[in-house]
Design a protein around this motif. Structure first.
Motif, PDB file in Angstrom:
ATOM      1  N   UNK A 182      -7.482  40.260  -5.354  1.00 46.45           N
ATOM      2  CA  UNK A 182      -6.768  40.682  -4.099  1.00 46.45           C
ATOM      3  C   UNK A 182      -5.531  39.732  -3.954  1.00 46.45           C
ATOM      4  N   UNK A 183      -4.607  39.943  -3.284  1.00 46.95           N
ATOM      5  CA  UNK A 183      -3.357  39.202  -3.303  1.00 46.95           C
ATOM      6  C   UNK A 183      -3.314  37.888  -2.714  1.00 46.95           C
ATOM      7  N   UNK A 184      -2.666  36.794  -3.154  1.00 45.24           N
ATOM      8  CA  UNK A 184      -2.463  35.524  -2.605  1.00 45.24           C
ATOM      9  C   UNK A 184      -1.997  35.522  -1.243  1.00 45.24           C
ATOM     10  N   UNK A 185      -2.498  36.503  -0.200  1.00 45.55           N
ATOM     11  CA  UNK A 185      -1.781  36.540   1.314  1.00 45.55           C
ATOM     12  C   UNK A 185      -2.754  36.147   1.979  1.00 45.55           C
ATOM     13  N   UNK A 186      -2.623  36.087   3.341  1.00 50.56           N
ATOM     14  CA  UNK A 186      -3.353  36.209   4.497  1.00 50.56           C
ATOM     15  C   UNK A 186      -4.385  37.344   4.552  1.00 50.56           C
ATOM     16  N   UNK A 187      -3.736  38.506   4.355  1.00 53.18           N
ATOM     17  CA  UNK A 187      -4.546  39.877   4.267  1.00 53.18           C
ATOM     18  C   UNK A 187      -5.554  39.765   2.845  1.00 53.18           C
ATOM     19  N   UNK A 188      -5.000  39.169   1.794  1.00 50.75           N
ATOM     20  CA  UNK A 188      -5.824  39.031   0.545  1.00 50.75           C
ATOM     21  C   UNK A 188      -6.976  38.490   0.929  1.00 50.75           C
ATOM     22  N   UNK A 189      -6.557  37.273   1.847  1.00 55.13           N
ATOM     23  CA  UNK A 189      -7.954  36.350   2.006  1.00 55.13           C
ATOM     24  C   UNK A 189      -9.106  36.934   2.905  1.00 55.13           C
ATOM     25  N   UNK A 190      -8.461  37.907   3.826  1.00 56.88           N
ATOM     26  CA  UNK A 190      -9.489  38.609   4.792  1.00 56.88           C
ATOM     27  C   UNK A 190     -10.118  39.687   3.870  1.00 56.88           C
TER      28      UNK A 190
END
Length: 626
Positions: A271-279
């Motif tokens: 997953x990407x290292x973004x807030x959405x990726x963490x979700x």
């Protein structure tokens, strides 16, 4: 002058926007921000996105807007976000206008209307190929069923209309709107009509799946399951509205659900290292936890190799994970209706049926843990009856995924948890175990979806013949029947009056009728000529062998004192399915297959012993004193 660019407050979602800038090619402009898109209003924003897709094949504006509308930080039931999605799919038209245009290109041959419990429907035995066939009120009235053997009924479990489906009903029973011969030739579909729908659908379906992941927990009770599913009812209703536009939109939705590439792209790590990726990462961990805490039961060692009995399962499509959550959240009505609404698509139906079978062995666990097994049973059957009523599809599942083995093993495992020592004869010498009719599984008919499905597939002659030719299947089935042999022993009370009879009476009679007698009559209905004599004789052989084993287990041959015999005469069971099977198949063999009694009756030594327990039932009715 600035006020001219303010969005209007009209109810259709449009705004005056900055129409002058929209004339420029989207490829020459930077994507509009979410705030700027919303300022334009729903209609102009959706038209802008439609033009971007038509020119570029992609739309950054759409992606930005969906990131906002479908954000996990916003409730899935947010009505304004849902309304925005309706307008965006319409591509610059109003949702109502878009729906009318899409329906105009609908060439569907099948009705597929899904209804919930307590809705009036019709069943025509003259037109039906499957006994589970049903049609909606409108299709019945538009069809010609004059002088047919039909009935109107109040649906208990819900259903779906079979009008137009040649695998379930005869073509002459179709109404004027359905069937291949009634499909009208439509004009070619405009290339850009479904552009926005195709671009949005993966994200729309993903949002509901992520909702299930977000609220999953290992210890969900029935109330938690209901609340989690109910949160997305409005969102699910929007998806069903799209499906009801007909074949064009249905195809967009089903292709999204069964495409392995879509699932990998949307949900699988990294997953990407973004807030959405963490979700997404957190959702994946919750999903893996849910899989670990919801395995299938341990299969019998001889059948552990069967794919549909595997302890774990790997999901490769959105639909496959959807089915997992459907089981996890106890077949909530809106989710079931959403999945069933797309059944007219044959590829989707096969994919759904295959996935349902792969999860099937988890049904007993769901039923046993539910606080409302009666409602849950209806919802399970609401789905399964639509999948197993198609003979060719049911046979395919039997041949490729061992559906009959999965059904019998699941039923047998459920019942094996509630076995109790048999008390019809002396307990010291009795090694037979029967189901305990006072247990919740029996009293609340938790087994009913399993036996209903088994009866459904046995109604197909091709499936019944597979069952009759497979010695392992027959042996497993008679192992199950032995659990019912002599169940619910009654003790005659001669001292005090029994004011209220135990509810186990009803549980025992219902179980023998639904789980034993109905499958027996389904099988017998396919044995109508001498060519089936060998199959009938095989069943009789198993009956005799299991009856012999039963007599041995209860030590029926042991010498007993007169007092012991009198004590035993005060006990009675009314449930002897092994005797019933033997009697029914002997009768069918003599009546329709030209068999001779001399060839099929048990030995002269065994026959009198087999008569004793049925006779005891008759004697107990007139028994007055010890």
């Amino acid at each position: 002058m600035a006020d001219r660019n303010k969005p209007s407050s009209t109810d259709d979602g449009t705004g005056s926007g900055t129409a002058g800038t929209d004339r420029a090619s989207p490829s020459t402009r930077r994507p509009l921000s979410v705030a700027r898109l919303k300022e334009k209003g729903k209609k102009l924003a959706s038209a802008h996105i439609h033009r971007e897709l038509a020119v570029n094949g992609t739309s950054d504006s759409l992606n930005r807007l969906l990131d906002d509308l479908l954000s996990p930080e916003s409730s899935i039931s947010n009505s304004d976000n849902i309304e925005w999605c309706r307008w965006l799919v319409a591509g610059g038209r109003t949702p109502a206008e878009f729906a009318l245009i899409v329906r105009a290109y609908d060439n569907h041959a099948k009705c597929g209307l899904v209804w919930i419990p307590h809705v009036v429907a019709y069943r025509c035995r003259t037109c039906g190929i499957s006994p589970c066939m049903s049609i909606c009120r409108d299709c019945f009235k538009r069809g010609n069923h004059r002088n047919h053997d039909f009935n109107m009924f109040l649906s208990q479990a819900g259903g779906a209309c079979d009008c137009g489906d040649t695998s379930v009903m005869k073509a002459e029973g179709f109404c004027s709107d359905h069937g291949l011969n009634n499909c009208q030739n439509k004009a070619p579909v405009p290339d850009d009509l479904m552009l926005v729908a195709e671009a949005m659908m993966p994200r729309l379906i993903l949002r509901m799946l992520l909702h299930f992941r977000e609220y999953s927990a290992a210890n969900l009770d029935s109330a938690d399951c209901r609340r989690t599913a109910e949160y997305c009812n409005d969102y699910c209703a929007m998806l069903m509205e799209f499906n009801n536009m007909g074949e064009l939109m249905r195809r967009v939705m089903t292709r999204t659900l069964i495409d392995r590439g879509v699932y990998r792209r949307l949900l699988e790590p990294p997953y990407p290292s973004t807030r959405y990726g963490m979700y997404l990462q957190d959702g994946w961990l919750r999903y893996e936890q849910a899989l670990r805490h919801f395995p299938s039961p341990e299969p019998p060692p001889d059948y552990a190799h069967l794919a549909a009995l595997g302890r774990t399962i790997v999901h490769e499509t959105l639909l496959e994970e959807f089915i997992f959550w459907t089981f996890k959240y106890e077949f909530q009505q809106q989710i079931v209706c959403f999945l069933l609404n797309m059944l007219p698509d044959q590829d989707y139906k096969e994919h759904l049926t295959r996935t349902f079978v792969m999860h099937y062995c988890r049904i007993p666990s769901v039923l046993e843990l539910s606080s409302d097994p009666d409602t849950l049973s209806n919802r399970v059957v609401h789905m399964s009856v639509q999948l197993f009523s198609n003979e060719s599809l049911a046979l395919k599942m039997v041949e490729e995924l061992s559906l009959l083995h999965v059904m019998i093993i699941s039923l047998r495992q459920m019942m094996s948890k509630i076995l109790t020592p048999h008390t019809l004869h002396s307990s010291e010498h009795n090694f037979h175990y029967v189901v305990d009719c006072a247990e919740r599984v029996m009293k609340e008919h938790c087994y009913w979806p399993l036996v209903s499905d088994f009866n459904n597939v046995l109604s197909h002659e091709s499936v019944a013949l597979v069952f009759l030719k497979d010695d392992d299947l027959i042996d497993m089935w008679f192992q199950f029947l032995s659990m019912l042999q002599g169940m619910n022993v009654n003790i005659r009370e001669i001292i005090s009056h029994v004011e209220y009879e135990s509810s186990s009476y009803y549980a025992a009679f219902s179980c023998e009728l639904e789980a034993s007698a109905y499958p027996m009559w389904s099988i017998i209905s396919h044995l109508q000529n001498p060519s089936h004599a060998s199959l009938a004789k095989k069943i009789m052989m198993y009956c005799v062998n299991y009856l012999q084993d039963w007599l041995d287990a209860i030590n029926f041959y042991q010498q007993q004192s007169r007092f012991e015999k009198r004590i035993q005469m005060s006990r009675a069971s009314f449930h002897f399915p092994l005797h019933r099977y033997l009697a029914a198949f002997i009768c069918q063999g003599v009546k329709t297959m030209g068999m001779s009694l001399n060839d099929i009756l048990p030995s002269a030594d065994l026959l009198p012993k087999l008569m004793m327990h049925p006779l005891r039932v008759q004697v107990s009715k007139h028994f007055r004193r010890l």
